[in-house]
Design a protein around this motif. Structure first.
Motif: not given
Length: 168
Positions: A80-87
């Motif tokens: 979830e945190a990595m997805t937020a960073i990528m977004n």
């Protein structure tokens, strides 16, 4: 922000933790010295490793810093945190692209900025369909091409009557 990553393998434990805290601080993490730090150690079997807690606790505090067997620092975080960073990175890239296109258009003195923007976006879509990568498109060249094809969308210096004859 460039982070100089040292190999942690041959550093004393205290120095390893200082280096990790410095990385956490540069990444903007609050309370870097409270982040869990672990080390991967060889296991008894080839397909197993031992994860040893060097500092902190086995809590949900994210991310975890892990020193691998080669002394490289790994960061373990939730998907979830990595997805937020990528977004966030994708959004930032889009904003940078829009700002570059805006500058390229403004340099050519558009009569109606929005009209030129629409034509530029159409041209970009065509280039993408042809297989060009978005990063490879030279926006200045693109806008100059639009100006040649559609001169009515741009002011020309003659239209602005900047001739010295008008001053007489």
């Amino acid at each position: 922000m460039e982070i100089d990553m040292k190999n942690l393998k041959n550093l004393p434990a205290e120095q390893q933790l200082k280096e990790i805290d410095a990385v956490a601080k540069r990444l903007g993490m609050p309370k870097p010295s409270e982040r869990p730090v672990m080390q991967i150690l060889p296991g008894e079997e080839e397909n197993r490793k031992v994860l040893e807690l060097k500092r902190g606790s086995w809590s949900d505090e994210q991310p975890w810093f892990i020193i691998d067997e080669d002394g490289k620092l790994l960061v373990l975080s939730t998907a979830e945190a990595m997805t937020a960073i990528m977004n966030s990175l994708q959004h930032m890239g889009e904003e940078v692209f829009k700002a570059r296109l805006e500058r390229a258009i403004a340099k050519e003195l558009p009569i109606d900025f929005h009209d030129v923007w629409v034509v530029a976006m159409h041209e970009l879509q065509q280039k993408l369909k042809e297989g060009a990568a978005a990063q490879s498109v030279d926006l200045d060249t693109l806008v100059k091409s639009i100006k040649r094809k559609h001169p009515n969308l741009f002011y020309s210096l003659r239209d602005l009557h900047l001739d010295s004859e008008d001053e007489e």
